[in-house]
Design an enzyme around this catalytic site. Structure first.
Site, short mmCIF file in Angstrom:
data_model
loop_
_atom_site.label_atom_id
_atom_site.label_comp_id
_atom_site.label_asym_id
_atom_site.label_seq_id
_atom_site.Cartn_x
_atom_site.Cartn_y
_atom_site.Cartn_z
N ALA A 80 -40.70 82.62 122.86
CA ALA A 80 -39.76 83.73 122.70
C ALA A 80 -39.30 83.97 121.26
CB ALA A 80 -38.56 83.53 123.62
N ARG B 77 -39.79 74.14 124.72
CA ARG B 77 -38.69 73.29 125.20
C ARG B 77 -39.19 72.09 126.00
NH1 ARG B 77 -35.85 77.85 128.91
NH2 ARG B 77 -36.26 79.01 127.01
N LYS C 233 -48.67 73.31 133.07
CA LYS C 233 -48.66 73.08 131.61
C LYS C 233 -47.33 72.53 131.15
CE LYS C 233 -45.95 76.62 130.16
NZ LYS C 233 -44.86 76.61 129.17
#
Length: 337
Positions: A145, A260, A196
């Site tokens: 993002a 993250r 993933k």
């Protein structure tokens, strides 16, 4: 002659990825209204054109507004874009479902498997809302993002059982900086995104332990192998896992400090507990929430996923860091497949 009306999208919610996709769609000419839980965030998006919770220094397109009222957000929406934690999807969607229009295409950005049910996000959507599968699409790919908010190039896969529906959403989010591709392989697209996250945790753990690029390459490559095994066993095309929603997303999530799940893994690899790593990461880390569900899914189908096994055991305090590294490296040698 009917007057042209831009497509209208409702984005739930105002987190980092939801905000980034809202910006993409507004840049593509789509009118966007975001649903935020907090009134001060909704007001800031609408009046100051900023999301102070995630991107306070980046101006949002003026075509983006926000509200805390789901009925206002969903009124006349051509697309409902869901960007909320996978484990809270069912409860939230049950509250919103009565306001979803009969022609609205529901688009999932979520990359997780529901604990307990082993359902993918698109399956939860159809179960809760009662809409048909051809009205539910998923978007997945290597989409960090912060890079997208900076206008850097990116791409993704939009998968839907109805390819025409996927093309409609493709038009609504195609910009000079964001290139969406279409697919009908919803299973492969969703599983690539969900698994993933677990593999990215393992790469982060290895990095936090001081292991090098060879170890990272090993985990990425073998992680892709076990992701593909599971996806194919569930009916996906192996080609999907070699594409943007498979390999592409895996590489970005395993190598970027912006990812993250990788960051969470680094904290674990440096000796933090799960609770301490959660506090240090602060944003939702889907791999932590979905690891056990991914593993349950694999066990149900008789698919071997040794990396997911080790990550899940570590997250549940069943093994130590040293035992995790040993468990992966001391597996019996075999042919590569």
């Amino acid at each position: 002659m009917s007057q042209y009306r831009p497509a209208r999208a409702a984005v739930f919610s105002a987190g980092s990825w939801g905000t980034a996709l809202a910006k993409i769609m507004a840049d593509a000419g789509t009118d966007v209204i975001m649903h935020a839980r907090r009134g001060e965030i909704a007001d800031a998006i609408t009046t100051a054109h900023r999301n102070p919770g995630y991107f306070p220094d980046i101006e949002l397109p003026h075509a983006i507004t926000a509200t805390t009222d789901p009925t206002v957000a969903l009124e006349g929406a051509d697309f409902l874009v869901l960007s909320i934690p996978a484990q809270s999807l069912r409860a939230n969607l049950a509250a919103w479902a009565p306001y979803i229009g009969p022609e609205t295409l529901i688009v999932s950005l979520m990359k997780g498997i529901e604990r307990g049910s082993e359902l993918r996000a698109s399956q939860v959507v159809t179960e809760v809302t009662g809409v048909s599968a051809d009205r539910v699409a998923v978007l997945s790919g290597p989409n960090l993002a912060p890079e997208i908010m900076d206008g850097q190039p990116a791409a993704a896969t939009i998968a839907c059982a109805d390819e025409d529906a996927a093309r409609r959403f493709q038009q609504a989010c195609h910009t000079p900086c964001f290139r969406p591709y279409t697919s009908t392989d919803v299973i492969g697209c969703e599983l690539g995104g969900a698994v993933k996250n677990v593999i990215a945790l393992s790469v982060g753990i290895a990095s936090g332990m001081g292991l090098g690029d060879n170890a990272a390459a090993l985990l990425i490559t073998r992680g892709l192998a076990e992701t593909t095994r599971l996806a194919v066993a569930m009916g996906a095309s192996p080609a999907t896992l070699a594409g943007l929603s498979g390999l592409g997303d895996l590489v970005a999530s395993c190598t970027s400090p912006l990812a993250r799940n990788r960051t969470f893994g680094v904290h674990l690899g440096r000796g933090l507990s799960v609770a301490e790593a959660t506090a240090a990461t602060w944003q939702t880390t889907e791999g932590v929430k979905s690891a056990e569900a991914v593993l349950d899914l694999a066990r149900t189908r008789g698919v071997e996923m040794p990396i997911a096994e080790v990550v899940s055991a570590l997250l549940n305090d069943k093994i130590t860091l040293d035992e995790a590294a040993a468990a992966l490296m001391q597996r019996p040698p075999k042919s590569e497949r």
